[in-house]
Design an enzyme around this catalytic site. Structure first.
Site, PDB file in Angstrom:
ATOM      1  CD  GLU A 167      -6.592   6.259   6.095  1.00 30.39           C
ATOM      2  OE1 GLU A 167      -6.956   6.439   4.910  1.00 30.39           O
ATOM      3  OE2 GLU A 167      -5.448   6.544   6.507  1.00 30.39           O
ATOM      4  CG  ASP A 213      -0.759   5.061   3.512  1.00 28.83           C
ATOM      5  OD1 ASP A 213      -1.049   5.250   2.317  1.00 28.83           O
ATOM      6  OD2 ASP A 213      -1.553   5.312   4.430  1.00 28.83           O
ATOM      7  CG  HIS A 246      -1.925   1.117   1.178  1.00 26.94           C
ATOM      8  ND1 HIS A 246      -3.262   0.893   0.957  1.00 26.94           N
ATOM      9  CD2 HIS A 246      -1.795   2.465   1.285  1.00 26.94           C
ATOM     10  CE1 HIS A 246      -3.912   2.039   0.951  1.00 26.94           C
ATOM     11  NE2 HIS A 246      -3.033   3.018   1.140  1.00 26.94           N
ATOM     12  CG  HIS A 252      -7.508   4.244   0.691  1.00 23.98           C
ATOM     13  ND1 HIS A 252      -6.979   3.861  -0.506  1.00 23.98           N
ATOM     14  CD2 HIS A 252      -6.531   4.938   1.344  1.00 23.98           C
ATOM     15  CE1 HIS A 252      -5.721   4.297  -0.585  1.00 23.98           C
ATOM     16  NE2 HIS A 252      -5.429   4.955   0.532  1.00 23.98           N
ATOM     17  CG  HIS A 305      -1.000   7.049  -1.440  1.00 23.13           C
ATOM     18  ND1 HIS A 305      -2.233   7.221  -2.028  1.00 23.13           N
ATOM     19  CD2 HIS A 305      -1.216   6.303  -0.334  1.00 23.13           C
ATOM     20  CE1 HIS A 305      -3.161   6.618  -1.292  1.00 23.13           C
ATOM     21  NE2 HIS A 305      -2.563   6.049  -0.262  1.00 23.13           N
ATOM     22  CD  GLN A 365      -5.792  11.000  -2.703  1.00 23.32           C
ATOM     23  OE1 GLN A 365      -5.200  10.520  -3.664  1.00 23.32           O
ATOM     24  NE2 GLN A 365      -5.153  11.506  -1.686  1.00 23.32           N
TER      25      GLN A 365
HETATM   26 FE   FE2 Z   1      -3.444   5.124   1.517  1.00 23.71          FE
END
Ligand code: FE2
Length: 430
Positions: free
Chosen positions: A214, A310, A58, A211, A60, A153
């Protein structure tokens, strides 16, 4: 018989010691003690750990190494991070995305991190991140397995063109369907987005990685819908739930119903210890909740749990160095997984478990696997996490692609040793 590479006297993550590893044509041909054969390159592991490569399930990569652009996140909070990313993506260019991502991949290789699943924001109508990372995926193919997740996102339904952009990104070659149901405007929209996105994945034969929940809100239960849709559409084994932090705050009775549903659906759970220990619990006074999903409990149900990095030096997280051993260390601390067995499990959370979630083929230090592995300055996996051990050599397809000198300190102390190796500090034999 001549091999391309022969590694002598290695320890393996499963506890085997003193084995040799013979590689030819990019594959491991033998893993056994006492192989005597010629080889183009012979490495003496000296009783140190040879591990399959680290895998980050995971990440970005469209945002990585952007810390300070267009300005610093002064509060260090999630909300300021989101606002900053919104400003920054207006001025992103493909060239800048490619340059930063390639620079991160250099760091990853030096850390023995040879497979990464990255989410890429598809809420920018120009799809700058998608274009950039598709280029990067091709460029790094010889040394990193890079998977891309189409990530709406700003919300599939909350952001005006997200669904259209997501489908376009998949048409362009993005591998996996992403989502963010807890960020949609209502719980109903969140559940609807999970169903829609799973249908897109089923129609196209793709994997899903969302996701999911979260948040510290115990009523955020989109993982339940994700498990249901996975079963309904026959996506078992192809779906991952990332973060799952609301589970930390859920009622125990509800979790006792939820975990078997996740296990039945064969959903991979991806925790992100570094980022969530810093971002969650921000609305608490004291005691403050830990920002991590229920790892030991999921383990007890046989759910495949992986730990992701992440973020590294981006609007949400200013720390990080591509070191999956730091991730494993934080994961075990936050989950209080301190038994010897549980620490070994945390090592698997950054190696074999994410490899399974990503569906990597030929992964492992076994006969017939790809000749990809890392020699660490540690004897076993527990010591590797404790020391964040130096990656002495990183091997891809039987070739050494990165080396780092062993860590050794010189001492100037009367009556004490002249130098120390951190790996010489072992547990006492009882
Ligand atoms: Fe993330």
């Amino acid at each position: 018989m001549s091999f391309d590479l022969l590694v002598k006297n290695a320890n393996l993550p499963d506890g085997r010691t003193g084995v040799d590893i013979a590689c030819r044509d990019g594959l491991i041909e033998a893993v056994e003690p006492g192989i005597s054969a010629d080889a183009g390159n012979i490495i003496d592991a000296g009783g140190k750990l040879v591990s399959p490569p680290f895998v980050d399930s995971h990440f970005h990569m469209d945002a990585t190494l952007s810390l300070g652009l267009p300005r610093m996140n002064q509060s260090g909070t999630l909300l300021e991070g989101i606002a900053l990313w919104g400003e920054f993506k207006e001025i992103l260019t493909v060239e800048a995305v490619v340059e930063r991502a390639l620079k991160y991949c250099d760091l990853a290789v030096s850390q023995g991190l040879l497979a990464i699943r990255t989410h890429v924001d598809v809420c920018d109508d120009r799809l700058t991140g998608v274009e950039g990372l598709l280029e990067v995926r091709e460029k790094v193919k010889p040394y990193i397995d890079l998977q891309l997740v189409a990530f709406p996102q700003d919300g599939l339904y909350r952001s005006p063109n997200a669904e259209r952009n997501l489908l376009k990104a998949l048409d362009m070659g993005v591998d996996i369907v992403g989502g963010i149901p807890h960020f949609e405007r209502t719980m109903e929209d969140g559940a609807r987005s999970v169903a829609r996105l799973c249908e897109v994945a089923a129609e196209r034969g793709l994997m899903v990685d969302m996701h999911c929940d979260e948040t510290d809100d115990p009523m955020s239960r989109h993982i339940e819908t994700l498990a249901f849709e996975t079963q309904r559409l026959g996506l078992q084994g192809r779906v991952a739930g990332s973060h799952l932090t609301s589970m930390h705050s859920m009622d125990n009775y509800y979790v006792s119903k939820l975990l078997p549903l996740i296990a039945e659906a064969d959903i991979h759970a991806i925790a992100n210890p570094l980022i969530n220990i810093t971002l969650q619990g921000r609305h608490d006074t004291y005691p403050k909740r830990r920002g991590q999903t229920r790892v030991p409990e999921m383990r007890s149900y046989g759910i495949n749990v992986a730990f992701g990095h992440d973020c590294v030096m981006d609007p949400w997280y200013s720390m990080g160095s591509g070191d999956m051993l730091e991730v494993a260390s934080m994961g075990l601390h936050v989950a209080q997984m301190t038994s010897r067995d549980a620490i070994r499990y945390c090592y698997e959370c950054v190696t074999s478990h994410p490899a399974k979630a990503l569906g990597l083929e030929g992964y492992g230090v076994e006969e017939g696997c790809r000749a990809d592995f890392v020699l660490l300055q540690a004897r076993d996996t527990i010591e590797a996490i404790r020391l964040k051990a130096t990656r002495l050599a990183v091997v891809k397809a039987g070739k050494v692609i990165a080396t780092t000198p062993a860590r050794q300190s010189q001492l100037e102390l009367n009556g004490r040793p002249g130098s120390i190796d951190p790996a010489d500090y072992a547990p006492n034999e009882g």
